[in-house]
Design a protein around this motif. Structure first.
Motif, PDB file in Angstrom:
ATOM      1  N   ARG A 203       4.510  33.059  51.500  1.00  0.00           N
ATOM      2  CA  ARG A 203       4.104  33.096  50.097  1.00  0.00           C
ATOM      3  C   ARG A 203       4.084  34.541  49.635  1.00  0.00           C
ATOM      4  O   ARG A 203       3.525  35.407  50.320  1.00  0.00           O
ATOM      5  CB  ARG A 203       2.731  32.449  49.903  1.00  0.00           C
ATOM      6  CG  ARG A 203       2.317  32.334  48.445  1.00  0.00           C
ATOM      7  CD  ARG A 203       1.141  31.393  48.281  1.00  0.00           C
ATOM      8  NE  ARG A 203       0.863  31.148  46.879  1.00  0.00           N
ATOM      9  CZ  ARG A 203       1.510  30.264  46.125  1.00  0.00           C
ATOM     10  NH1 ARG A 203       2.474  29.544  46.662  1.00  0.00           N
ATOM     11  NH2 ARG A 203       1.198  30.100  44.855  1.00  0.00           N
TER      12      ARG A 203
ATOM     13  N   SER B 131       6.643  30.889  46.339  1.00  0.00           N
ATOM     14  CA  SER B 131       6.950  30.470  47.709  1.00  0.00           C
ATOM     15  C   SER B 131       8.234  29.642  47.675  1.00  0.00           C
ATOM     16  O   SER B 131       8.438  28.840  46.748  1.00  0.00           O
ATOM     17  CB  SER B 131       5.797  29.638  48.279  1.00  0.00           C
ATOM     18  OG  SER B 131       6.054  29.240  49.595  1.00  0.00           O
ATOM     19  N   PRO B 132       9.125  29.839  48.649  1.00  0.00           N
ATOM     20  CA  PRO B 132       9.025  30.775  49.784  1.00  0.00           C
ATOM     21  C   PRO B 132       9.488  32.170  49.388  1.00  0.00           C
ATOM     22  O   PRO B 132      10.019  32.386  48.304  1.00  0.00           O
ATOM     23  CB  PRO B 132       9.982  30.145  50.797  1.00  0.00           C
ATOM     24  CG  PRO B 132      11.045  29.507  49.940  1.00  0.00           C
ATOM     25  CD  PRO B 132      10.330  28.986  48.722  1.00  0.00           C
TER      26      PRO B 132
END
Length: 564
Positions: free
Chosen positions: A176, A207-208
């Motif tokens: 994150r 995220s990611p």
């Protein structure tokens, strides 16, 4: 501190500060920590010497509350000493340590964080211990935070992920990202005008994460953070701020009986200005509309209003008699006697019928009551003594500022009268009315700052207005409060896509929620108990100043210990 007892006696060389939720937390710059925590640090030398002289404290530490203890600056402990304290905290909570003869069950204490002096090769600046609990204490997560300052840094996201997998025996991890952009921060321009506390930042998370220092994608979650200090002397609302300041002088005088009159803004005295004003009205047979001249004066006096926001906030052109009177007196009254003389002149003119000024409807002030009575040739007798003169001018000022704010919020379609009712109602006592007008002024300062530096769409400005109104209907005035507003990255992408963040962070996690690895890059020191070398201005070349910039990197690692 009883729960800190261990197999070795504790020297009185440390102090513990209990930081409650909501208080400034030194860990927030690294871990966004905002819960109740214990912060352990080195006891200042003078306290340490005093404690040795007064009474030996073999098995106790000095405990202080952050809100009451003296601020002597945080001091770090050697890393070895910090590890010892973390070990004692861990053993005290471990139910398997039966030989310590600690009464069971042990009450779970808040997380313990120890300031470290970075004396080890890793540059450890914090060691922490956070208990894992459900119905009982099941284990503990041990944290190590390192911090380094360098012009050059080298890190690879895949290396960080691999290290986290090996440390915690994981096959899959999640990442994150977090980036913070500083959109505005006030700076001191000279020795006479200090920097205000106004800051506007943009927090973005996603995220990611694909790579280190990745620019946030448009699918991210973004939050605008605004902390605005009223009364910025270089700001576009300084004319309104002056009026509010004088209003507060009157309110304080009414409450305490003592008024600290500000320096006059006018060359002529208040009595001279009021007499000239009355004479001008008399020449117009008492009925004329003299707002044009005085509105122009107000606009000229408000030249500091930035042209870029003239469309947002404009001086009203419909000032009535009482509002013009407020404008003249608020910039010239310097004593209680001025008030008495000015209102004496006004009442005498009304009694003689020299003037019959017009007023906006809806005012409940004593002066408006007298003016309406004068239309019919009869007026109540008013004794200008005690608090009456101060109250009369305070009522006029409140009416004027309330109309200013109503004109702004409704004119810009940011709020309705129903939204503003709490702030403008005359049904509460006059001191509370002043407090609520202060809140409205702060909301206006926030919106103008946002308009100046963010240039948002009306939808965003409306949402911010409603957020501020909701907050101030339930809370007292607080210029240190950070107003947070969710925004769409697409609406603010021009503010950050070409800029470098002041803070960039990636968090790698997997398995247990508390087990994570964090790498962070920032342009300011995230640790307040360590000193870092910064190059002098003379060390920086004009062409290479950006390249010579010092960055700070943090690495947070942890390990989990199961007690059961």
């Amino acid at each position: 501190m009883a729960v800190m007892r261990g197999p070795q006696p504790l020297r009185a060389d440390v102090q513990v500060q209990l930081i409650s939720k909501g208080q400034p937390n030194p860990l927030k710059n690294i871990l966004d920590e905002n819960d109740v925590v214990f912060i352990v640090e080195k006891l200042p030398l003078e306290k340490e010497e005093t404690s040795h002289v007064e009474e030996p404290q073999c098995e106790e530490t000095a405990i202080s509350d952050l809100s009451t203890g003296e601020n002597v600056g945080p001091l770090a402990l050697p890393v070895g000493r910090a590890r010892q304290l973390i070990g004692l905290y861990t053993m005290a909570h471990n139910p398997n340590m039966t030989h310590l003869k600690i009464p069971r069950p042990v009450t779970a204490l808040p997380p313990l964080w120890v300031r470290c002096d970075s004396s080890d090769p890793e540059g450890t600046c914090w060691l922490g211990a956070v208990l894992v609990t459900t119905n009982s204490i099941e284990g503990i997560v041990l944290y190590a935070v390192s911090c380094k300052a360098d012009k050059n840094y080298s890190v690879n996201l895949e290396d960080l992920k691999s290290s986290h997998k090996r440390r915690h025996h994981l096959s899959i991890v999640t990442t994150r990202g977090f980036a913070q952009y500083e959109l505005f921060k006030s700076t001191a321009l000279d020795d006479t005008l200090a920097a205000s506390q106004t800051t506007i930042t943009l927090d973005i998370s996603w995220s990611p994460v694909d790579e280190i220092l990745q620019s946030p994608p448009l699918s991210s979650t973004a939050t605008l953070n605004l902390k605005v200090e009223s009364g910025e002397p270089r700001g576009p609302l300084n004319h309104l701020q002056r009026e509010l300041k004088f209003l507060l002088v009157l309110a304080d005088g009414l409450r305490t009986g003592v008024s600290e009159w500000p320096e006059p803004l006018e060359v002529k005295s208040a009595v001279e200005l009021v007499q000239e004003f009355l004479n001008d009205l008399n020449k117009l047979d008492g009925f004329g509309d003299s707002t044009k001249t005085d509105t122009e004066t107000v606009k000229h006096d408000s030249a500091a209003v930035d042209r870029s926001i003239e469309c947002l906030f404009t001086v009203r052109g419909d000032l009535d008699f009482a509002e013009q009177l407020w404008f003249k007196m608020s910039g010239s009254v310097v004593s209680y006697q001025d008030l008495v003389k000015c209102f004496t002149l006004i009442i005498q003119s009304l009694q003689r019928g020299d003037i019959q000024p017009w007023l906006h409807s809806g005012s409940n002030s004593l002066l408006s009551k007298l003016i309406h009575q004068s239309y019919h040739g009869t007026m109540d007798t008013v004794t200008l003594s005690g608090t009456i003169p101060v109250t009369m001018l305070l009522e006029i000022g409140l009416d004027k500022l309330k109309k200013d704010f109503i004109s702004f919020f409704i004119g810009q379609e940011l709020a309705s009268l129903n939204h503003l009712e709490y702030f403008i109602t005359p049904s509460v006592d006059i001191q509370e009315q002043v407090c609520r007008v202060q809140k409205l002024h702060h909301i206006l300062e926030i919106l103008v700052s946002c308009k100046l530096f963010i240039k948002p769409q009306h939808e965003l400005l409306f949402a911010l207005t409603q957020s501020c109104i909701k907050y101030y209907r339930q809370n007292p005035l607080d210029e240190q409060h950070v107003f947070q507003l969710p925004v769409r990255p697409t609406a603010v992408k021009s503010l950050y896509q070409s800029e470098k963040p002041q803070k960039w962070k990636v968090e790698i996690s997997g398995g247990q929620k508390k087990v994570k690895t964090v790498w962070q890059l920032s342009d300011s020191a995230p640790v307040d108990h360590l000193s870092f070398h910064k190059p002098d201005v003379s060390e920086l070349t004009l062409s290479g100043s950006l390249e010579e910039r010092i960055f700070f990197t943090n690495l947070v690692t942890c390990s989990q210990v199961h007690f059961k």
